[in-house]
Design a protein around this motif. Structure first.
Motif, PDB file in Angstrom:
ATOM      1  N   THR A 114      -3.233  23.091 -73.543  1.00  0.00           N
ATOM      2  CA  THR A 114      -4.007  21.930 -73.966  1.00  0.00           C
ATOM      3  C   THR A 114      -5.020  21.574 -72.873  1.00  0.00           C
ATOM      4  OG1 THR A 114      -2.137  21.064 -75.254  1.00  0.00           O
ATOM      5  CG2 THR A 114      -3.883  19.502 -74.658  1.00  0.00           C
ATOM      6  N   LYS A 115      -6.234  21.312 -73.256  1.00  0.00           N
ATOM      7  CA  LYS A 115      -7.273  20.967 -72.290  1.00  0.00           C
ATOM      8  C   LYS A 115      -6.864  19.730 -71.489  1.00  0.00           C
ATOM      9  CE  LYS A 115     -12.229  19.959 -71.881  1.00  0.00           C
ATOM     10  NZ  LYS A 115     -13.510  19.725 -72.611  1.00  0.00           N
ATOM     11  N   GLY A 116      -7.028  19.814 -70.182  1.00  0.00           N
ATOM     12  CA  GLY A 116      -6.658  18.703 -69.314  1.00  0.00           C
ATOM     13  C   GLY A 116      -5.218  18.733 -68.855  1.00  0.00           C
ATOM     14  N   PHE A 121      -2.253  16.036 -65.343  1.00  0.00           N
ATOM     15  CA  PHE A 121      -2.935  15.596 -66.561  1.00  0.00           C
ATOM     16  C   PHE A 121      -4.249  14.942 -66.166  1.00  0.00           C
ATOM     17  CE2 PHE A 121       1.580  15.720 -67.275  1.00  0.00           C
ATOM     18  CZ  PHE A 121       1.708  16.346 -68.505  1.00  0.00           C
ATOM     19  N   ASP A 122      -5.330  15.494 -66.663  1.00  0.00           N
ATOM     20  CA  ASP A 122      -6.671  15.010 -66.326  1.00  0.00           C
ATOM     21  C   ASP A 122      -7.439  14.786 -67.621  1.00  0.00           C
ATOM     22  OD1 ASP A 122      -9.093  14.375 -65.197  1.00  0.00           O
ATOM     23  OD2 ASP A 122      -9.504  16.390 -64.414  1.00  0.00           O
ATOM     24  N   ASP A 123      -7.407  13.545 -68.115  1.00  0.00           N
ATOM     25  CA  ASP A 123      -8.023  13.225 -69.402  1.00  0.00           C
ATOM     26  C   ASP A 123      -7.546  14.186 -70.488  1.00  0.00           C
ATOM     27  OD1 ASP A 123      -9.400  11.040 -68.439  1.00  0.00           O
ATOM     28  OD2 ASP A 123     -11.244  12.161 -68.036  1.00  0.00           O
ATOM     29  N   CYS A 124      -6.244  14.373 -70.512  1.00  0.00           N
ATOM     30  CA  CYS A 124      -5.628  15.261 -71.518  1.00  0.00           C
ATOM     31  C   CYS A 124      -5.512  14.485 -72.831  1.00  0.00           C
ATOM     32  CB  CYS A 124      -4.261  15.709 -71.018  1.00  0.00           C
ATOM     33  SG  CYS A 124      -3.356  16.738 -72.179  1.00  0.00           S
ATOM     34  N   ASN A 164      -3.215  10.815 -68.150  1.00  0.00           N
ATOM     35  CA  ASN A 164      -3.657  11.066 -66.783  1.00  0.00           C
ATOM     36  C   ASN A 164      -2.504  10.849 -65.818  1.00  0.00           C
ATOM     37  OD1 ASN A 164      -6.753  11.539 -66.505  1.00  0.00           O
ATOM     38  ND2 ASN A 164      -6.587   9.868 -68.012  1.00  0.00           N
ATOM     39  N   GLY A 165      -2.438  11.699 -64.793  1.00  0.00           N
ATOM     40  CA  GLY A 165      -1.407  11.528 -63.776  1.00  0.00           C
ATOM     41  C   GLY A 165      -0.711  12.827 -63.440  1.00  0.00           C
ATOM     42  N   THR A 166       0.335  12.711 -62.638  1.00  0.00           N
ATOM     43  CA  THR A 166       1.051  13.879 -62.117  1.00  0.00           C
ATOM     44  C   THR A 166       2.556  13.708 -62.286  1.00  0.00           C
ATOM     45  OG1 THR A 166      -0.675  14.255 -60.454  1.00  0.00           O
ATOM     46  CG2 THR A 166       1.458  15.292 -60.066  1.00  0.00           C
ATOM     47  N   LYS A 167       3.213  14.794 -62.683  1.00  0.00           N
ATOM     48  CA  LYS A 167       4.671  14.871 -62.697  1.00  0.00           C
ATOM     49  C   LYS A 167       5.080  16.006 -61.760  1.00  0.00           C
ATOM     50  CE  LYS A 167       5.128  11.853 -66.105  1.00  0.00           C
ATOM     51  NZ  LYS A 167       5.839  10.567 -65.951  1.00  0.00           N
ATOM     52  N   HIS A 168       6.247  15.870 -61.127  1.00  0.00           N
ATOM     53  CA  HIS A 168       6.706  16.983 -60.288  1.00  0.00           C
ATOM     54  C   HIS A 168       8.220  17.158 -60.397  1.00  0.00           C
ATOM     55  CE1 HIS A 168       7.855  14.835 -56.226  1.00  0.00           C
ATOM     56  NE2 HIS A 168       8.357  14.211 -57.243  1.00  0.00           N
TER      57      HIS A 168
END
Length: 387
Positions: A194-196, A218-221, A151-155
């Motif tokens: 990939t889901k999520g 990423f959301d519950d990936c 879970n989280g964000t990359k940029h």
């Protein structure tokens, strides 16, 4: 250290430079003016790069690469660096050598297709709140049975829109340190689709037109344990073992662009006439050329000395930090002075100078800011005194 080039090195330099001039330069204007690197053009140039033996040349020979030593690889990078970044990085791809850290199964799935030009990779570390301070990352990987949930964000993730998979670094736990709790990091392979896992458009960038960045969400990936790269909680070890020389790669590409800018400046100073003589005869211009050439020579020596020491197994973080710092700041200086010598014409996109000037700015930021490089250098100087 032998400052002369071997016959093989001269051949690689000549082959790479000819490829850059014949296959990349002709497309620079299109990419710069549209900001788009067409997929058809990518495939066209990629096929030529593979045929010329220049594709994935950074990889060892036993996995299908060129097996270049570090100095020769940096000579190759310097020549590629002369061109628009999107053209040389995407069309003449150099897969991340962190892929070499994978298991045999992971190599079959990720490494070899990248070397053959069938897939692209991207590397995801940076977050909106964690750039230089990777231990401050907030994106997490939590173990759930035999799986991991991300879970989280990359940029600021370069060319993630093209990539077939991402190598993602996530906070996977905490450990005690003399300065308190710090994050443990684990690296994962995450396939696009990939889901999520979602790839969003990134930011418009003044540097490197056509070379895109993206935001990864990423959301519950959910990933199986087989997608872990290296050991669990040892992501920093993986990164430090395999990514160190990327600072020298940045330095080498800066050398190529600076050399191109200086070449334009010298030619213009020799041909342009004002007040009845070539402008290169005026001290105000001739001294600029002298300073540009001297700074370029100094950066060149530092980058290639560090590359030579890398091959000898004696290179230090200080060596690579100094080389990256000098080369990137030298490029900014040379590009700016080249434009000054050309006057208003230097800012027109008929010449590559305004592009080199714009592109130079990001080099002092990515792969470790100039401030981070100075921190590494000063820390090495003070460490013997316990400071």
């Amino acid at each position: 250290m032998d400052f002369g080039l071997s016959e093989e090195q001269r051949l690689i330099v000549e082959t790479t430079r000819a490829f850059v001039e014949n296959e990349l330069y002709p497309h620079e204007r299109e990419v710069e003016r549209t900001g788009v690197l067409r997929r058809e053009l990518i495939e066209e140039i990629k096929a030529k790069a593979i045929e010329a033996g220049l594709y994935a040349a950074n990889m060892p020979a036993d996995v299908g690469g060129a097996g270049l030593d570090t100095v020769t690889w940096l000579l190759y990078e310097k020549e590629l660096g002369r061109a628009n970044y999107a053209l040389h990085w995407t069309c003449v791809a150099r897969p991340s050598n962190i892929l070499l850290a994978g298991t045999p199964e992971q190599r079959e799935k990720y490494l070899f297709p990248c070397i053959r030009g069938e897939k692209w990779d991207c590397l995801a570390m940076t977050e909106p709140g964690a750039g230089s301070d990777l231990r401050g990352m907030k994106a997490t990987a939590v173990q759930d049975g035999d799986d991991w949930v991300l879970n989280g964000t990359k940029h600021f993730i370069s060319h993630a829109d093209l990539a077939d998979f991402a190598i993602v670094f996530m906070a996977s736990g905490e450990e005690d340190s003399p300065r308190g709790k710090r994050k443990k990091i684990t690296a994962f392979f995450v396939d696009k689709g990939t889901k999520g896992f979602a790839v969003r458009d990134g930011y418009r960038n003044v540097s490197h037109r056509g070379y895109t960045n993206a935001i990864l969400e990423f959301d519950d990936c959910r990933l199986p344990a087989s997608q872990v790269l290296g050991e669990v909680h040892k992501g920093f070890d993986v990164a430090n073992s395999w990514l160190g020389a990327t600072r020298l790669q940045v330095g080498a590409t800066c050398l190529g662009r600076a050399e191109r800018a200086l070449g334009h400046a010298v030619e213009y100073a020799a041909q342009r006439q004002q007040f009845g003589q070539q402008i290169g005869k005026f001290q105000g211009v001739s001294f600029k050329l002298s300073d540009m050439a001297t700074e370029l020579k100094a950066a060149d020596l530092m980058v290639f000395e560090a590359g030579w020491k890398y091959d000898q197994g004696t290179v230090t973080d200080q060596d690579m930090a100094m080389a990256k710092l000098k080369a990137t700041e030298m490029l900014a200086f040379v590009a700016d002075e080249a434009i000054q010598i050309h006057g208003g014409m230097g800012l027109m996109d008929d010449l590559p100078l305004e592009r080199i000037w714009r592109d130079a700015r990001v080099e002092r930021i990515w792969e470790g800011t100039s401030e981070i490089q100075r921190h590494i250098i000063s820390r090495a100087l003070l460490r013997p005194f316990g400071a």
